[in-house]
Design a protein around this motif. Structure first.
Motif, PDB file in Angstrom:
ATOM      1  N   SER A  43      35.575  53.811  33.119  1.00 29.50           N
ATOM      2  CA  SER A  43      35.470  52.382  33.416  1.00 29.50           C
ATOM      3  C   SER A  43      34.101  52.015  33.959  1.00 29.50           C
ATOM      4  CB  SER A  43      36.545  51.956  34.422  1.00 29.50           C
ATOM      5  OG  SER A  43      36.340  52.574  35.677  1.00 29.50           O
ATOM      6  N   THR A  97      36.437  46.476  34.624  1.00 32.93           N
ATOM      7  CA  THR A  97      37.134  45.856  35.748  1.00 32.93           C
ATOM      8  C   THR A  97      36.636  44.437  36.000  1.00 32.93           C
ATOM      9  OG1 THR A  97      37.315  48.089  36.631  1.00 32.93           O
ATOM     10  CG2 THR A  97      37.944  46.354  38.107  1.00 32.93           C
ATOM     11  N   SER A 128      39.785  44.465  29.379  1.00 32.07           N
ATOM     12  CA  SER A 128      39.052  44.133  30.592  1.00 32.07           C
ATOM     13  C   SER A 128      39.901  43.279  31.507  1.00 32.07           C
ATOM     14  CB  SER A 128      37.759  43.382  30.267  1.00 32.07           C
ATOM     15  OG  SER A 128      37.097  42.971  31.454  1.00 32.07           O
ATOM     16  N   ALA A 129      39.833  43.573  32.804  1.00 32.02           N
ATOM     17  CA  ALA A 129      40.354  42.628  33.779  1.00 32.02           C
ATOM     18  C   ALA A 129      39.487  41.383  33.763  1.00 32.02           C
ATOM     19  CB  ALA A 129      40.344  43.250  35.171  1.00 32.02           C
ATOM     20  N   SER A 177      42.649  40.389  30.511  1.00 31.30           N
ATOM     21  CA  SER A 177      43.974  40.408  31.121  1.00 31.30           C
ATOM     22  C   SER A 177      43.872  40.091  32.607  1.00 31.30           C
ATOM     23  CB  SER A 177      44.605  41.794  30.908  1.00 31.30           C
ATOM     24  OG  SER A 177      45.781  41.957  31.666  1.00 31.30           O
ATOM     25  N   SER A 178      44.810  39.280  33.092  1.00 31.82           N
ATOM     26  CA  SER A 178      44.918  39.009  34.530  1.00 31.82           C
ATOM     27  C   SER A 178      46.345  38.630  34.852  1.00 31.82           C
ATOM     28  CB  SER A 178      43.978  37.878  34.957  1.00 31.82           C
ATOM     29  OG  SER A 178      44.174  37.579  36.331  1.00 31.82           O
ATOM     30  N   TYR A 194      49.304  42.603  31.858  1.00 30.84           N
ATOM     31  CA  TYR A 194      49.019  44.040  31.817  1.00 30.84           C
ATOM     32  C   TYR A 194      48.791  44.477  30.379  1.00 30.84           C
ATOM     33  CZ  TYR A 194      54.120  44.121  30.999  1.00 30.84           C
ATOM     34  OH  TYR A 194      55.387  43.887  30.533  1.00 30.84           O
ATOM     35  N   ASN A 213      46.203  44.311  35.452  1.00 31.93           N
ATOM     36  CA  ASN A 213      44.865  43.778  35.688  1.00 31.93           C
ATOM     37  C   ASN A 213      44.946  42.580  36.635  1.00 31.93           C
ATOM     38  OD1 ASN A 213      43.228  45.416  33.633  1.00 31.93           O
ATOM     39  ND2 ASN A 213      44.966  44.663  32.435  1.00 31.93           N
ATOM     40  N   ASN A 257      44.016  47.810  37.825  1.00 34.51           N
ATOM     41  CA  ASN A 257      42.614  47.542  37.512  1.00 34.51           C
ATOM     42  C   ASN A 257      42.276  46.215  38.183  1.00 34.51           C
ATOM     43  OD1 ASN A 257      40.109  47.912  36.212  1.00 34.51           O
ATOM     44  ND2 ASN A 257      40.743  46.682  34.456  1.00 34.51           N
ATOM     45  N   HIS A 259      39.909  43.443  40.093  1.00 32.56           N
ATOM     46  CA  HIS A 259      38.586  42.882  40.380  1.00 32.56           C
ATOM     47  C   HIS A 259      38.578  42.323  41.801  1.00 32.56           C
ATOM     48  CE1 HIS A 259      34.586  41.652  39.229  1.00 32.56           C
ATOM     49  NE2 HIS A 259      34.803  40.545  39.941  1.00 32.56           N
TER      50      HIS A 259
END
Length: 594
Positions: A43, A97, A128-129, A177-178, A194, A213, A257, A259
């Motif tokens: 990552s 991330t 990616s988050a 993704s969040s 996810y 994420n 993951n 942020h």
């Protein structure tokens, strides 16, 4: 704090990535005595478009445990290191991330951050988050442009640029993704919460690995990512919810993951004795069903092991920023239980050193965008009949400040639901960053494309803005008066600092500098469209989010309501040149009574 076991990086062979992106059914039977499944997680975080290698200390170096400086970073070297790290790994998953883009290198920022997506596609990022900066423009920009390649404006001028391979931008080949960014009031994630990836054992069915994420809760109210139509949900509660959902779906190996970050020292592959920050609070509270936590946002560098609520250690890592580090976590999964064998987990932060061959395709990519950046810089965006400068007169006015306030006012009037009554710009703020960053001169500069009176794209970009949105809010007349009063700030030594605000061209006001600080502006002497300011009335005010939330020291607007987001400062500023040749605004909006 016990450190996770380390291992040396793998540096030989060709890259092999064996991921299955479909989701087959999970078989219940497991062959007896099957060997554990090794899964490599690679990552990066907070790349911010730093594709070109940078040589300054903050963006191009890290320190090792002996305090030695290592030169690191750059897309050509990230690509080489990723290939070498993947070599020999049957199951390798590469992800980010967040905060991939909305960065500061102009060759990327000029081009709607599309160069970063090209790079991430080319190096095999699989998901990616969403970082806070992924939302610096709008949810639709992230979902439709970055995600799907939908163009806006003029193709190859405003978006959908031709990339280093000669093809038009087509969006990310991976999902964003969040789990905790939702439409306001809905509780439903804006994007998939996810991602599930499937890894292959020696024999038998594939095994799922789930990645929840998450995005820092500072996103919705942050100055650049300010998004009044969105909500942030709790990190811990959201992660627990989706970990439980994943387990119901038969996923036992779960990674968060996140942020959101913390601090644990300044050595790239170590952890101090007392790591602190929101992600470490998260790590100590979130469900033990999560086996590893990968973090970002703080631009920190650490490789920690933190006990979960059940007392079992799990990795908590952050790989710095701007492509300086790659984190590698190696999970070992029991094929019978499909769960991670925690005691066998290892983690290491790898510096992206430049003592390896630069990947030639990435060298071409960087060169392409740097060259294109020069072309974009030289594109004319307007004309002026005289200088627009930051030079302030005795009343704090400047031609550039007044023009910027007019640009914000015009942007709000174009924005549905904006309809500002006035606009304000911090010309010399009480604290923090300054939006007015450079002068625009009538005389031509050194660029061959320049001419007398011509404003080039790059010149406008450098004159005003820091990727902040123009936001229109409802405030009272009393708040506007208080803001004007806050232009004078008494310092600790008793002196008074003048921190002027530029106002839009439909505003005139007078002040009396002989009166005490806090009592220099009479509402009757503040005219908006020729009418005196009414302290009890509600007005629509346009300003940068940075000012409205108090980050530059003006607290008068706390409690504003009905926020409507407009364009970013860069775009609002450039758009205001479309009115035709710009005559520098007169400096007649603020007047000292004596």
């Amino acid at each position: 704090m016990r450190l996770l076991p380390r291992r040396l990086p793998i540096v030989a062979g060709l890259a092999l990535t064996a991921l299955v992106t479909t989701q087959p059914g999970i078989a219940q039977a497991r062959p007896p005595h099957e060997r554990p499944v090794d899964v490599q997680l690679l990552s990066i975080t907070d790349l911010h478009g730093y594709l070109r290698p940078h040589d300054d200390a903050a963006n191009g170096t890290v320190k090792d445990a002996e305090g030695r400086t290592i030169v690191v970073g750059g897309a050509p070297y990230i690509a080489t290191h990723l290939k070498r790290l993947r070599a020999g790994h049957k199951n390798s998953i590469t992800f980010s991330t967040g905060d991939n883009f909305s960065g500061w290198p102009t060759e990327v920022a000029y081009h709607a951050d599309e160069p970063t997506i090209e790079f991430l596609n080319r190096v095999g990022v699989e998901f990616s988050a969403v970082g806070n900066h992924e939302l610096d423009l709008s949810p639709s920009f992230l979902r439709d442009h970055m995600g799907k390649g939908r163009c806006f404006g003029e193709v190859d001028v405003d978006s959908c640029f031709t990339d280093s391979t000669g093809r038009r931008f087509h969006g990310a080949d991976f999902p964003f993704s969040s789990a905790n960014i939702t439409a306001k009031g809905s509780g439903k994630p804006l994007l998939a919460p996810y991602v599930i990836r499937w890894v292959k054992p020696e024999r038998g069915p594939k095994i799922p690995v789930g990645f929840i994420n998450l995005t820092t809760p500072t996103t919705v109210g942050g100055s650049t990512s300010y998004q009044p139509t969105l909500d942030n949900l709790s990190l811990v509660e959201t992660a627990n919810r989706y970990a439980a959902e994943l387990k119901r779906r038969g996923v036992e190996a779960i990674v968060a993951n996140v942020h959101e970050g913390g601090t644990a020292g300044d050595v790239y592959d170590r952890c101090n004795a007392n790591p602190t920050g929101p992600v470490f609070d998260f790590a100590r509270q979130v469900t033990p069903d999560i086996d590893a936590i990968v973090t970002g946002h703080w631009h920190a560098l650490f490789n920690c092991s933190v006990p979960d609520p059940a007392g079992d250690p799990r990795p908590v890592v952050e790989a710095a920023n701007h492509g300086r580090l790659i984190n590698e976590i190696n999970l070992r999964i029991d094929p019978a239980t499909r769960d991670v064998i925690r005691s066998a987990t290892t983690s290491v932060n790898h510096p992206v050193t430049r003592d390896v061959p630069a990947d030639p395709e990435m060298v071409t990519l960087v060169d392409h965008w740097v060259n294109r950046g020069g072309q974009t810089y030289a594109r004319p965006v307007g004309t002026i009949t005289g200088d627009l400068t930051r030079t302030r007169d005795a009343d704090g006015e400047s031609t550039l400040g007044n023009f910027a306030a007019d640009a914000e006012y015009a942007d709000s009037r174009r924005t549905p639901g904006g309809n500002a009554d006035l606009a304000m710009v911090a010309v010399a703020p009480v604290k923090g960053s300054v939006a007015l960053r450079g002068d625009l001169r009538y005389a031509k500069g050194t660029n061959p494309a320049d001419a007398d009176g011509t404003v080039l794209f790059g010149e406008a970009w450098s004159a005003f803005g820091y990727a902040n949105p123009v936001v229109t809010v409802s405030v009272t007349g009393a708040a506007i008066e208080q803001a004007l009063e806050q232009q004078w700030q008494t310092q600790a030594n008793g002196s008074v600092r003048f921190a002027p605000l530029a106002v839009s061209g439909n505003v005139r006001y007078s002040y009396d500098a002989t009166r005490p600080v806090g009592d220099r502006v009479n509402p009757a002497d503040v005219l908006i469209d020729g009418r005196p300011l009414e302290t009890g009335r509600t007005y629509r005010l346009a300003a940068l989010a940075y000012t409205l939330i108090g980050d530059d020291g003006y607290t008068a607007f706390a409690g504003f309501t009905d926020a409507v987001r407009g364009s970013r400062d860069y775009e609002a500023f450039r758009a205001h040149f479309a009115q035709g040749p710009v005559t520098p605004p007169a400096l007649d909006r603020a007047t000292a009574l004596r």
